[in-house]
Motif scaffolding. Structure first.
Motif, PDB file in Angstrom:
ATOM      1  N   ASP A   1       0.851  -1.189   0.000  1.00  0.00           N
ATOM      2  CA  ASP A   1       0.000   0.000   0.000  1.00  0.00           C
ATOM      3  C   ASP A   1       0.886   1.237   0.000  1.00  0.00           C
ATOM      4  N   VAL A   2       0.423   2.289  -0.662  1.00  0.00           N
ATOM      5  CA  VAL A   2       1.166   3.547  -0.736  1.00  0.00           C
ATOM      6  C   VAL A   2       0.269   4.667  -0.207  1.00  0.00           C
ATOM      7  N   TYR A   3       0.828   5.491   0.675  1.00  0.00           N
ATOM      8  CA  TYR A   3       0.107   6.613   1.296  1.00  0.00           C
ATOM      9  C   TYR A   3       0.866   7.904   1.014  1.00  0.00           C
ATOM     10  N   ASP A   4       0.128   9.014   0.926  1.00  0.00           N
ATOM     11  CA  ASP A   4       0.786  10.306   0.715  1.00  0.00           C
ATOM     12  C   ASP A   4       1.156  10.938   2.050  1.00  0.00           C
ATOM     13  N   GLY A   5       1.620  12.197   2.011  1.00  0.00           N
ATOM     14  CA  GLY A   5       2.071  12.858   3.222  1.00  0.00           C
ATOM     15  C   GLY A   5       0.985  13.109   4.237  1.00  0.00           C
ATOM     16  N   LEU A   6      -0.288  13.069   3.812  1.00  0.00           N
ATOM     17  CA  LEU A   6      -1.410  13.190   4.733  1.00  0.00           C
ATOM     18  C   LEU A   6      -1.907  11.823   5.187  1.00  0.00           C
ATOM     19  N   ARG A   7      -1.164  10.797   4.835  1.00  0.00           N
ATOM     20  CA  ARG A   7      -1.499   9.407   5.164  1.00  0.00           C
ATOM     21  C   ARG A   7      -2.815   8.974   4.530  1.00  0.00           C
ATOM     22  N   ARG A   8      -3.077   9.530   3.362  1.00  0.00           N
ATOM     23  CA  ARG A   8      -4.227   9.076   2.591  1.00  0.00           C
ATOM     24  C   ARG A   8      -3.762   7.958   1.666  1.00  0.00           C
ATOM     25  N   ARG A   9      -4.452   6.855   1.682  1.00  0.00           N
ATOM     26  CA  ARG A   9      -4.074   5.734   0.825  1.00  0.00           C
ATOM     27  C   ARG A   9      -4.328   6.105  -0.628  1.00  0.00           C
ATOM     28  N   GLN A  10      -3.308   5.942  -1.466  1.00  0.00           N
ATOM     29  CA  GLN A  10      -3.394   6.282  -2.874  1.00  0.00           C
ATOM     30  C   GLN A  10      -3.673   5.031  -3.709  1.00  0.00           C
ATOM     31  N   ALA A  11      -4.643   5.145  -4.605  1.00  0.00           N
ATOM     32  CA  ALA A  11      -4.996   4.012  -5.461  1.00  0.00           C
ATOM     33  C   ALA A  11      -3.927   3.799  -6.527  1.00  0.00           C
ATOM     34  N   CYS A  12      -3.752   2.560  -6.925  1.00  0.00           N
ATOM     35  CA  CYS A  12      -2.816   2.215  -7.992  1.00  0.00           C
ATOM     36  C   CYS A  12      -3.537   2.289  -9.335  1.00  0.00           C
TER      37      CYS A  12
ATOM     38  N   LEU B   1      -0.180  14.586  -4.243  1.00  0.00           N
ATOM     39  CA  LEU B   1       0.434  15.908  -4.170  1.00  0.00           C
ATOM     40  C   LEU B   1       1.907  15.778  -3.799  1.00  0.00           C
ATOM     41  N   PRO B   2       2.731  16.790  -4.082  1.00  0.00           N
ATOM     42  CA  PRO B   2       4.163  16.697  -3.783  1.00  0.00           C
ATOM     43  C   PRO B   2       4.420  16.498  -2.293  1.00  0.00           C
ATOM     44  N   GLY B   3       5.395  15.671  -1.989  1.00  0.00           N
ATOM     45  CA  GLY B   3       5.747  15.448  -0.593  1.00  0.00           C
ATOM     46  C   GLY B   3       6.244  14.039  -0.347  1.00  0.00           C
ATOM     47  N   THR B   4       6.130  13.604   0.891  1.00  0.00           N
ATOM     48  CA  THR B   4       6.585  12.283   1.312  1.00  0.00           C
ATOM     49  C   THR B   4       5.515  11.234   1.001  1.00  0.00           C
ATOM     50  N   TYR B   5       5.965  10.107   0.484  1.00  0.00           N
ATOM     51  CA  TYR B   5       5.061   8.982   0.238  1.00  0.00           C
ATOM     52  C   TYR B   5       5.535   7.783   1.052  1.00  0.00           C
ATOM     53  N   TYR B   6       4.574   7.092   1.647  1.00  0.00           N
ATOM     54  CA  TYR B   6       4.864   5.959   2.520  1.00  0.00           C
ATOM     55  C   TYR B   6       4.496   4.646   1.837  1.00  0.00           C
ATOM     56  N   ILE B   7       5.337   3.658   2.028  1.00  0.00           N
ATOM     57  CA  ILE B   7       5.090   2.306   1.521  1.00  0.00           C
ATOM     58  C   ILE B   7       4.858   1.389   2.716  1.00  0.00           C
TER      59      ILE B   7
ATOM     60  N   LEU C   1       1.360  24.220  -4.110  1.00  0.00           N
ATOM     61  CA  LEU C   1       1.230  24.184  -2.664  1.00  0.00           C
ATOM     62  C   LEU C   1       2.187  25.178  -2.027  1.00  0.00           C
ATOM     63  N   ALA C   2       1.803  25.727  -0.895  1.00  0.00           N
ATOM     64  CA  ALA C   2       2.719  26.595  -0.158  1.00  0.00           C
ATOM     65  C   ALA C   2       3.915  25.802   0.338  1.00  0.00           C
ATOM     66  N   GLU C   3       3.679  24.565   0.766  1.00  0.00           N
ATOM     67  CA  GLU C   3       4.740  23.671   1.222  1.00  0.00           C
ATOM     68  C   GLU C   3       4.403  22.265   0.766  1.00  0.00           C
ATOM     69  N   PRO C   4       5.410  21.446   0.455  1.00  0.00           N
ATOM     70  CA  PRO C   4       5.122  20.040   0.126  1.00  0.00           C
ATOM     71  C   PRO C   4       4.574  19.304   1.343  1.00  0.00           C
ATOM     72  N   LEU C   5       3.885  18.214   1.102  1.00  0.00           N
ATOM     73  CA  LEU C   5       3.285  17.438   2.184  1.00  0.00           C
ATOM     74  C   LEU C   5       4.333  16.550   2.844  1.00  0.00           C
ATOM     75  N   VAL C   6       5.222  17.198   3.582  1.00  0.00           N
ATOM     76  CA  VAL C   6       6.263  16.512   4.345  1.00  0.00           C
ATOM     77  C   VAL C   6       5.923  16.662   5.820  1.00  0.00           C
ATOM     78  N   PRO C   7       5.816  15.578   6.567  1.00  0.00           N
ATOM     79  CA  PRO C   7       5.432  15.681   7.978  1.00  0.00           C
ATOM     80  C   PRO C   7       6.360  16.612   8.757  1.00  0.00           C
ATOM     81  N   GLY C   8       5.789  17.619   9.412  1.00  0.00           N
ATOM     82  CA  GLY C   8       6.557  18.539  10.231  1.00  0.00           C
ATOM     83  C   GLY C   8       7.097  19.742   9.509  1.00  0.00           C
ATOM     84  N   VAL C   9       6.885  19.841   8.163  1.00  0.00           N
ATOM     85  CA  VAL C   9       7.494  20.949   7.423  1.00  0.00           C
ATOM     86  C   VAL C   9       6.904  22.290   7.859  1.00  0.00           C
ATOM     87  N   ALA C  10       5.620  22.330   8.210  1.00  0.00           N
ATOM     88  CA  ALA C  10       5.024  23.591   8.665  1.00  0.00           C
ATOM     89  C   ALA C  10       5.624  24.034   9.989  1.00  0.00           C
ATOM     90  N   VAL C  11       5.887  23.078  10.875  1.00  0.00           N
ATOM     91  CA  VAL C  11       6.510  23.412  12.152  1.00  0.00           C
ATOM     92  C   VAL C  11       7.915  23.944  11.928  1.00  0.00           C
TER      93      VAL C  11
END
Length: 267
Positions: free
Chosen positions: A99-110, A147-153, A190-200
């Motif tokens: 399974d692959v998830y985006d930076g918001l931990r939304r599961r992305q369809a293949c 969207l641009p950012g971190t993707y989780y496998i 996007l103002a910032e890529p979807l990288v966890p903690g980038v806004a902080v």
């Protein structure tokens, strides 16, 4: 002669405009598999092992474990995630899933690929792959677009006999992308890529704090593009040049010699 000069100038403009697009579309060399790729996986989103696209990450685990990795993907890329699970010599039929998830931990369809596959009893390995949709530079808040950012496998077994739980397995994962370019360009970023903690981190930078709260430290080799450039600009310029050429050529052909024909007196 004038039309020939116009054609030559337009051909030169076309060549100069296409050159950057051709250069951008050429595939970049893959990173070496030995250049810092992780040899173990995380057990959750927060502990996901980071690796760059083009690297092959490995891990040793037990059947039933949840394995997590993360990688960066930027606008205009269409990521392909592949995984290989090396199974023990003796085992029953097992079903594995990636399974692959985006930076918001939304599961992305293949879009396509064998995201779930069953390995027959005593099979040496099982291979999985998932081709994601093209990463967009911007999207509506209610949409589920990549969207641009971190993707989780996340790799795990989803159907296995109890007797096989805990058996040792080896895993390999790899992420590569095809650069789609202007075909997927949108007007926005996007103002910032979807990288966890980038806004902080951004807020702490403004406050001149030395602390870093970013949970992911990876990003594309050339930095985040955020959709500000695509080859759509090149083809727009080419279209404008061709339109100008058509206008000049049409005017030259229809205006004639430019001298009025004299009419004999009394005609």
């Amino acid at each position: 002669m004038r039309i020939t000069r116009v054609l030559s100038a337009t051909a030169l403009m076309f060549g100069l405009a296409v050159a950057p697009a051709v250069a951008d579309s050429s595939p970049s060399p893959s990173a070496s598999e030995d250049s810092g790729a992780p040899s173990q996986a995380g057990t959750s989103f927060r502990t996901a092992a980071e690796f760059e696209q083009g690297q092959t990450a490995t891990a040793s685990a037990s059947t039933g474990d949840y394995l997590y990795w993360s990688f960066p993907a930027d606008a205009g890329q269409r990521p392909t995630v592949k995984a290989t699970v090396k199974l023990p010599d003796t085992h029953a039929a097992e079903t594995w899933q990636i399974d692959v998830y985006d930076g918001l931990r939304r599961r992305q369809a293949c879009q396509y690929g064998a995201q779930t596959r069953t390995a027959p009893a005593n099979a040496a390995s099982v291979e999985l792959d998932c081709v994601l949709r093209t990463v967009r530079a911007w999207s509506e808040p209610w949409a589920d677009d990549p969207l641009p950012g971190t993707y989780y496998i996340r790799l795990t077994v989803v159907d296995v006999p109890t007797s096989d739980l805990g058996l040792p397995v080896g895993a390999e994962v790899r992420a590569d992308s095809k650069d789609v370019g202007g075909a997927a360009a949108v007007d926005g970023s996007l103002a910032e890529p979807l990288v966890p903690g980038v806004a902080v981190k951004s807020r702490e930078d403004e406050e001149s704090s030395s602390a870093s709260a970013v949970l992911s430290s990876i990003e594309p080799e050339d930095g985040w593009a955020s959709g500000w450039w695509s080859d759509r600009w090149v083809w727009t310029a080419i279209g404008g040049a061709l339109a100008a050429l058509a206008g000049v050529g049409g005017y030259t052909l229809t205006r004639g010699s430019g001298r009025p024909t004299r009419v004999p007196p009394g005609a």
